[in-house]
Design a protein around this motif. Structure first.
Motif, PDB file in Angstrom:
ATOM      1  N   THR A  27      29.813  34.840  33.625  1.00 39.38           N
ATOM      2  CA  THR A  27      30.493  33.546  33.717  1.00 39.38           C
ATOM      3  C   THR A  27      30.545  32.871  32.353  1.00 39.38           C
ATOM      4  O   THR A  27      29.784  33.206  31.439  1.00 39.38           O
ATOM      5  CB  THR A  27      29.765  32.614  34.701  1.00 39.38           C
ATOM      6  OG1 THR A  27      28.467  32.308  34.166  1.00 39.38           O
ATOM      7  CG2 THR A  27      29.647  33.234  36.079  1.00 39.38           C
ATOM      8  N   GLU A  28      31.417  31.889  32.238  1.00 37.93           N
ATOM      9  CA  GLU A  28      31.541  31.106  31.006  1.00 37.93           C
ATOM     10  C   GLU A  28      30.216  30.413  30.691  1.00 37.93           C
ATOM     11  O   GLU A  28      29.809  30.326  29.538  1.00 37.93           O
ATOM     12  CB  GLU A  28      32.667  30.068  31.163  1.00 37.93           C
ATOM     13  CG  GLU A  28      33.050  29.373  29.884  1.00 37.93           C
ATOM     14  CD  GLU A  28      33.757  30.286  28.897  1.00 37.93           C
ATOM     15  OE1 GLU A  28      33.593  30.059  27.686  1.00 37.93           O
ATOM     16  OE2 GLU A  28      34.467  31.217  29.312  1.00 37.93           O
TER      17      GLU A  28
ATOM     18  N   ASN B 191      36.651  38.442  26.353  1.00 35.84           N
ATOM     19  CA  ASN B 191      37.088  38.109  27.715  1.00 35.84           C
ATOM     20  C   ASN B 191      37.070  39.333  28.618  1.00 35.84           C
ATOM     21  O   ASN B 191      36.661  39.259  29.779  1.00 35.84           O
ATOM     22  CB  ASN B 191      38.480  37.481  27.695  1.00 35.84           C
ATOM     23  CG  ASN B 191      38.473  36.084  27.135  1.00 35.84           C
ATOM     24  OD1 ASN B 191      37.465  35.386  27.183  1.00 35.84           O
ATOM     25  ND2 ASN B 191      39.595  35.659  26.594  1.00 35.84           N
ATOM     26  N   SER B 192      37.504  40.453  28.093  1.00 39.25           N
ATOM     27  CA  SER B 192      37.514  41.692  28.859  1.00 39.25           C
ATOM     28  C   SER B 192      36.104  42.108  29.251  1.00 39.25           C
ATOM     29  O   SER B 192      35.842  42.447  30.414  1.00 39.25           O
ATOM     30  CB  SER B 192      38.190  42.800  28.051  1.00 39.25           C
ATOM     31  OG  SER B 192      38.178  44.014  28.761  1.00 39.25           O
TER      32      SER B 192
ATOM     33  N   ALA C 175      33.470  40.216  29.473  1.00 36.25           N
ATOM     34  CA  ALA C 175      32.948  39.234  30.422  1.00 36.25           C
ATOM     35  C   ALA C 175      33.484  39.508  31.826  1.00 36.25           C
ATOM     36  O   ALA C 175      32.737  39.449  32.806  1.00 36.25           O
ATOM     37  CB  ALA C 175      33.315  37.821  29.981  1.00 36.25           C
ATOM     38  N   ASN C 176      34.771  39.834  31.929  1.00 42.00           N
ATOM     39  CA  ASN C 176      35.367  40.124  33.241  1.00 42.00           C
ATOM     40  C   ASN C 176      34.800  41.401  33.851  1.00 42.00           C
ATOM     41  O   ASN C 176      34.459  41.430  35.032  1.00 42.00           O
ATOM     42  CB  ASN C 176      36.883  40.237  33.129  1.00 42.00           C
ATOM     43  CG  ASN C 176      37.543  38.901  32.910  1.00 42.00           C
ATOM     44  OD1 ASN C 176      37.009  37.865  33.276  1.00 42.00           O
ATOM     45  ND2 ASN C 176      38.701  38.913  32.284  1.00 42.00           N
ATOM     46  N   ILE C 177      34.685  42.448  33.057  1.00 35.04           N
ATOM     47  CA  ILE C 177      34.171  43.724  33.551  1.00 35.04           C
ATOM     48  C   ILE C 177      32.740  43.570  34.063  1.00 35.04           C
ATOM     49  O   ILE C 177      32.373  44.126  35.100  1.00 35.04           O
ATOM     50  CB  ILE C 177      34.222  44.805  32.443  1.00 35.04           C
ATOM     51  CG1 ILE C 177      35.672  45.196  32.167  1.00 35.04           C
ATOM     52  CG2 ILE C 177      33.385  46.028  32.810  1.00 35.04           C
ATOM     53  CD1 ILE C 177      35.855  46.036  30.910  1.00 35.04           C
ATOM     54  N   ASN C 178      31.949  42.779  33.339  1.00 37.72           N
ATOM     55  CA  ASN C 178      30.541  42.620  33.682  1.00 37.72           C
ATOM     56  C   ASN C 178      30.251  41.380  34.523  1.00 37.72           C
ATOM     57  O   ASN C 178      29.093  41.045  34.754  1.00 37.72           O
ATOM     58  CB  ASN C 178      29.697  42.595  32.394  1.00 37.72           C
ATOM     59  CG  ASN C 178      29.735  43.924  31.695  1.00 37.72           C
ATOM     60  OD1 ASN C 178      29.214  44.904  32.207  1.00 37.72           O
ATOM     61  ND2 ASN C 178      30.376  43.973  30.539  1.00 37.72           N
ATOM     62  N   ARG C 179      31.309  40.716  34.949  1.00 39.68           N
ATOM     63  CA  ARG C 179      31.210  39.517  35.784  1.00 39.68           C
ATOM     64  C   ARG C 179      30.270  38.473  35.185  1.00 39.68           C
ATOM     65  O   ARG C 179      29.402  37.922  35.850  1.00 39.68           O
ATOM     66  CB  ARG C 179      30.756  39.893  37.194  1.00 39.68           C
ATOM     67  CG  ARG C 179      31.758  40.749  37.915  1.00 39.68           C
ATOM     68  CD  ARG C 179      31.352  40.997  39.339  1.00 39.68           C
ATOM     69  NE  ARG C 179      32.379  41.795  39.988  1.00 39.68           N
ATOM     70  CZ  ARG C 179      32.122  42.826  40.758  1.00 39.68           C
ATOM     71  NH1 ARG C 179      30.885  43.181  41.016  1.00 39.68           N
ATOM     72  NH2 ARG C 179      33.099  43.504  41.306  1.00 39.68           N
TER      73      ARG C 179
ATOM     74  N   ASN D 288      40.122  38.594  22.993  1.00 40.02           N
ATOM     75  CA  ASN D 288      40.523  39.447  24.113  1.00 40.02           C
ATOM     76  C   ASN D 288      39.407  40.399  24.526  1.00 40.02           C
ATOM     77  O   ASN D 288      39.165  40.610  25.718  1.00 40.02           O
ATOM     78  CB  ASN D 288      41.786  40.235  23.762  1.00 40.02           C
ATOM     79  CG  ASN D 288      43.006  39.360  23.702  1.00 40.02           C
ATOM     80  OD1 ASN D 288      43.062  38.294  24.328  1.00 40.02           O
ATOM     81  ND2 ASN D 288      43.987  39.772  22.928  1.00 40.02           N
TER      82      ASN D 288
END
Length: 78
Positions: A70-71, A61-62, A64-68, A58
């Protein structure tokens, strides 16, 4: 860290609650374990490792989302 934690979960499971299953494997055998196979156990240590794995997932993922991120960027090797 992710892979190391998954390895620890498998090792704790196979030396503890799932030790009988471990006797089926012979040296050189290969098997791809799924994390879900270890859920629902009564083993407190295994449950703590699984909870830590979920928290780490979690958090990753958080971040990665905050900092944009990518996978693909996360999977790039140095």
């Amino acid at each position: 860290m992710h892979e190391e934690l998954l390895t620890r979960i498998i090792n704790v499971g196979m030396t503890g609650e799932y030790s009988e299953v471990n006797t089926v494997f012979k040296p050189g055998d290969t098997y791809k374990f799924d994390l879900e196979q270890f859920r629902g156990t009564k083993d407190n240590n295994l449950n703590k490792l699984l909870a830590f794995f979920d928290e780490l997932e979690n958090l990753m993922n958080s971040l990665a989302n905050i900092n944009r991120i990518t996978e693909e960027e996360l999977e790039e090797e140095d």
